[in-house]
Write a protein that holds these residues in place. Structure first.
Motif, PDB file in Angstrom:
ATOM      1  N   MET A 173     -22.342 -15.480   6.535  1.00 31.91           N
ATOM      2  CA  MET A 173     -22.128 -14.146   7.316  1.00 31.91           C
ATOM      3  C   MET A 173     -21.093 -14.291   8.368  1.00 31.91           C
ATOM      4  SD  MET A 173     -22.429 -10.724   7.623  1.00 31.91           S
ATOM      5  CE  MET A 173     -23.741 -10.464   6.717  1.00 31.91           C
ATOM      6  N   GLU A 174     -21.004 -15.437   8.991  1.00 30.75           N
ATOM      7  CA  GLU A 174     -19.951 -15.770  10.125  1.00 30.75           C
ATOM      8  C   GLU A 174     -18.620 -16.023   9.397  1.00 30.75           C
ATOM      9  OE1 GLU A 174     -19.124 -19.286  13.293  1.00 30.75           O
ATOM     10  OE2 GLU A 174     -20.943 -19.257  12.210  1.00 30.75           O
ATOM     11  N   GLN A 175     -18.627 -16.596   8.047  1.00 31.18           N
ATOM     12  CA  GLN A 175     -17.277 -16.796   7.385  1.00 31.18           C
ATOM     13  C   GLN A 175     -16.860 -15.445   7.177  1.00 31.18           C
ATOM     14  OE1 GLN A 175     -17.564 -18.856   3.792  1.00 31.18           O
ATOM     15  NE2 GLN A 175     -15.384 -19.494   3.759  1.00 31.18           N
ATOM     16  N   ALA A 176     -17.512 -14.577   6.542  1.00 35.49           N
ATOM     17  CA  ALA A 176     -17.168 -13.231   6.024  1.00 35.49           C
ATOM     18  C   ALA A 176     -16.604 -12.342   7.320  1.00 35.49           C
ATOM     19  CB  ALA A 176     -18.144 -12.340   5.632  1.00 35.49           C
ATOM     20  N   LEU A 177     -17.304 -12.545   8.244  1.00 38.26           N
ATOM     21  CA  LEU A 177     -16.931 -11.732   9.778  1.00 38.26           C
ATOM     22  C   LEU A 177     -15.636 -12.335  10.244  1.00 38.26           C
ATOM     23  CD1 LEU A 177     -20.398 -11.276  11.418  1.00 38.26           C
ATOM     24  CD2 LEU A 177     -18.939  -9.435  10.473  1.00 38.26           C
ATOM     25  N   ALA A 178     -15.493 -13.741   9.969  1.00 35.90           N
ATOM     26  CA  ALA A 178     -14.328 -14.169  10.668  1.00 35.90           C
ATOM     27  C   ALA A 178     -13.020 -14.067   9.913  1.00 35.90           C
ATOM     28  CB  ALA A 178     -14.330 -15.854  10.786  1.00 35.90           C
TER      29      ALA A 178
ATOM     30  N   SER B 166       3.971   0.390   7.613  1.00 34.91           N
ATOM     31  CA  SER B 166       3.069  -0.083   8.555  1.00 34.91           C
ATOM     32  C   SER B 166       1.602   0.239   8.479  1.00 34.91           C
ATOM     33  CB  SER B 166       3.575   0.008  10.063  1.00 34.91           C
ATOM     34  OG  SER B 166       4.942  -0.585  10.138  1.00 34.91           O
ATOM     35  N   VAL B 167       1.586   1.718   8.480  1.00 36.24           N
ATOM     36  CA  VAL B 167       0.175   2.120   8.181  1.00 36.24           C
ATOM     37  C   VAL B 167      -0.475   1.985   7.032  1.00 36.24           C
ATOM     38  CG1 VAL B 167      -1.193   4.402   8.086  1.00 36.24           C
ATOM     39  CG2 VAL B 167       0.589   4.060  10.085  1.00 36.24           C
ATOM     40  N   SER B 168       0.186   1.955   5.812  1.00 34.48           N
ATOM     41  CA  SER B 168      -0.077   1.639   4.410  1.00 34.48           C
ATOM     42  C   SER B 168      -0.502   0.150   4.472  1.00 34.48           C
ATOM     43  CB  SER B 168       0.966   1.988   3.598  1.00 34.48           C
ATOM     44  OG  SER B 168       1.065   3.165   3.268  1.00 34.48           O
ATOM     45  N   GLU B 169       0.183  -0.777   5.080  1.00 37.42           N
ATOM     46  CA  GLU B 169      -0.201  -2.150   5.483  1.00 37.42           C
ATOM     47  C   GLU B 169      -1.511  -2.324   6.092  1.00 37.42           C
ATOM     48  OE1 GLU B 169      -0.277  -6.341   4.607  1.00 37.42           O
ATOM     49  OE2 GLU B 169       1.141  -4.602   3.795  1.00 37.42           O
ATOM     50  N   ALA B 170      -1.570  -1.716   7.177  1.00 40.08           N
ATOM     51  CA  ALA B 170      -3.064  -1.801   7.899  1.00 40.08           C
ATOM     52  C   ALA B 170      -4.130  -1.141   6.907  1.00 40.08           C
ATOM     53  CB  ALA B 170      -2.918  -0.682   9.344  1.00 40.08           C
ATOM     54  N   MET B 171      -3.894  -0.225   6.196  1.00 43.55           N
ATOM     55  CA  MET B 171      -4.920   0.154   5.218  1.00 43.55           C
ATOM     56  C   MET B 171      -5.391  -1.144   4.174  1.00 43.55           C
ATOM     57  SD  MET B 171      -7.116   2.338   3.973  1.00 43.55           S
ATOM     58  CE  MET B 171      -6.759   4.084   4.359  1.00 43.55           C
ATOM     59  N   ASN B 172      -4.350  -1.557   3.675  1.00 41.74           N
ATOM     60  CA  ASN B 172      -4.781  -2.855   2.627  1.00 41.74           C
ATOM     61  C   ASN B 172      -5.419  -3.929   3.499  1.00 41.74           C
ATOM     62  OD1 ASN B 172      -3.070  -1.455   0.953  1.00 41.74           O
ATOM     63  ND2 ASN B 172      -1.107  -2.530   1.315  1.00 41.74           N
ATOM     64  N   GLU B 173      -5.151  -4.219   4.775  1.00 46.05           N
ATOM     65  CA  GLU B 173      -5.875  -5.311   5.379  1.00 46.05           C
ATOM     66  C   GLU B 173      -7.187  -4.758   5.672  1.00 46.05           C
ATOM     67  OE1 GLU B 173      -4.386  -8.267   6.533  1.00 46.05           O
ATOM     68  OE2 GLU B 173      -2.781  -7.667   5.104  1.00 46.05           O
ATOM     69  N   LEU B 174      -7.474  -3.484   5.882  1.00 49.42           N
ATOM     70  CA  LEU B 174      -8.809  -3.067   6.093  1.00 49.42           C
ATOM     71  C   LEU B 174      -9.628  -3.065   4.911  1.00 49.42           C
ATOM     72  CD1 LEU B 174      -7.981  -0.150   8.783  1.00 49.42           C
ATOM     73  CD2 LEU B 174      -8.731  -2.284   9.196  1.00 49.42           C
ATOM     74  N   PHE B 175      -9.070  -2.763   3.780  1.00 50.74           N
ATOM     75  CA  PHE B 175      -9.706  -2.637   2.381  1.00 50.74           C
ATOM     76  C   PHE B 175     -10.227  -4.206   2.115  1.00 50.74           C
ATOM     77  CE2 PHE B 175      -8.228   1.633   1.311  1.00 50.74           C
ATOM     78  CZ  PHE B 175      -9.198   2.139   1.199  1.00 50.74           C
ATOM     79  N   SER B 176      -9.227  -4.997   2.444  1.00 51.60           N
ATOM     80  CA  SER B 176      -9.532  -6.633   2.286  1.00 51.60           C
ATOM     81  C   SER B 176     -10.860  -6.850   2.943  1.00 51.60           C
ATOM     82  CB  SER B 176      -8.292  -7.351   2.579  1.00 51.60           C
ATOM     83  OG  SER B 176      -7.176  -7.080   1.772  1.00 51.60           O
ATOM     84  N   CYS B 177     -11.117  -6.419   4.204  1.00 51.19           N
ATOM     85  CA  CYS B 177     -12.346  -6.808   4.879  1.00 51.19           C
ATOM     86  C   CYS B 177     -13.527  -6.282   3.871  1.00 51.19           C
ATOM     87  CB  CYS B 177     -12.132  -6.135   6.136  1.00 51.19           C
ATOM     88  SG  CYS B 177     -13.564  -6.187   7.076  1.00 51.19           S
ATOM     89  N   ASP B 178     -13.382  -4.849   3.433  1.00 52.45           N
ATOM     90  CA  ASP B 178     -14.421  -4.425   3.051  1.00 52.45           C
ATOM     91  C   ASP B 178     -14.824  -4.995   1.657  1.00 52.45           C
ATOM     92  OD1 ASP B 178     -15.338  -2.433   4.715  1.00 52.45           O
ATOM     93  OD2 ASP B 178     -14.248  -0.867   3.620  1.00 52.45           O
ATOM     94  N   LYS B 179     -13.630  -5.364   0.846  1.00 55.53           N
ATOM     95  CA  LYS B 179     -13.927  -6.133  -0.158  1.00 55.53           C
ATOM     96  C   LYS B 179     -14.411  -7.762  -0.204  1.00 55.53           C
ATOM     97  CE  LYS B 179      -9.964  -4.685  -2.488  1.00 55.53           C
ATOM     98  NZ  LYS B 179      -8.565  -4.765  -3.158  1.00 55.53           N
ATOM     99  N   LYS B 180     -14.544  -8.185   1.084  1.00 49.87           N
ATOM    100  CA  LYS B 180     -15.471  -9.100   1.207  1.00 49.87           C
ATOM    101  C   LYS B 180     -16.652  -9.168   1.296  1.00 49.87           C
ATOM    102  CE  LYS B 180     -14.821 -13.880   2.711  1.00 49.87           C
ATOM    103  NZ  LYS B 180     -14.370 -14.858   1.911  1.00 49.87           N
TER     104      LYS B 180
END
Length: 184
Positions: free
Chosen positions: A98-103, A135-149
């Motif tokens: 969990m720590e790794q995923a959160l990091a 920039s906003v699209s790039e932010a969305m990509n980053e946020l989706f990557s977190c969810d995918k984890k």
């Protein structure tokens, strides 16, 4: 502590820019409500858009560009809160996975909050709407990557609705910036 100070400073800077812009192009209360309603109807989350834009005391005094800037600043505020929440969870978890995923998520959120979204706000302020959209699209990509984890594992995301709300705000922001692109 430095990071939140930087975010607050960036947020304050963009609020000042927004105030200056609103002095030059003030709208009446009914014009503003009509504009907000028209804009929010063209976004994927009408109710979220309406509540977010109406929650700002600056929204009655601004135009489409100012409303886009308000939305981006709301995204920054929500993403900053989510990042703080993630960092708190990292400190309190005993589970190494969990720590790794959160990091991993924290490492994605840091540039979104410190660089990507502030650059989008700056781009809006300088009428560089294509870059703001990117920039906003790039932010969305980053946020989706977190969810995918978290989706890749069997466990439900410990971030709950936090990431979902930020992602929805980003989608609303993207829609508003696309409206800017079509108007300028």
């Amino acid at each position: 502590m430095k990071r939140s100070g930087i975010c607050v400073s960036c947020f304050a800077f963009y609020i000042i820019i927004l105030l200056l812009a609103s002095i030059h192009f003030p709208l009446s209360q009914s014009q503003s409500s009509d504009l907000i309603d028209q804009i929010c109807k063209k976004t994927p989350f009408y109710d979220l858009c309406i509540s977010t834009l109406h929650s700002s005391p600056l929204s009655p005094k601004t135009d489409l560009k100012g409303l886009a800037l308000l939305m981006v600043n709301q995204i920054v505020a929500n993403a900053s809160d989510t990042l703080s929440y993630i960092e708190g969870m990292i400190k309190n978890t005993k589970d190494p996975n969990m720590e790794q995923a959160l990091a991993f998520c924290a490492e994605l959120y840091i540039p979104v909050v410190k660089y990507i979204l502030p650059q989008a706000a700056d781009a809006i302020s300088h009428n560089r709407f294509v870059f703001a959209s990117y920039s906003v699209s790039e932010a969305m990509n980053e946020l989706f990557s977190c969810d995918k984890k978290f989706l890749s594992g069997s466990a439900q995301s410990p971030l709950g609705d936090r990431t979902s709300i930020v992602q929805k705000l980003v989608e609303v922001g993207e829609a508003i910036i696309k409206l800017l692109l079509s108007h300028y």
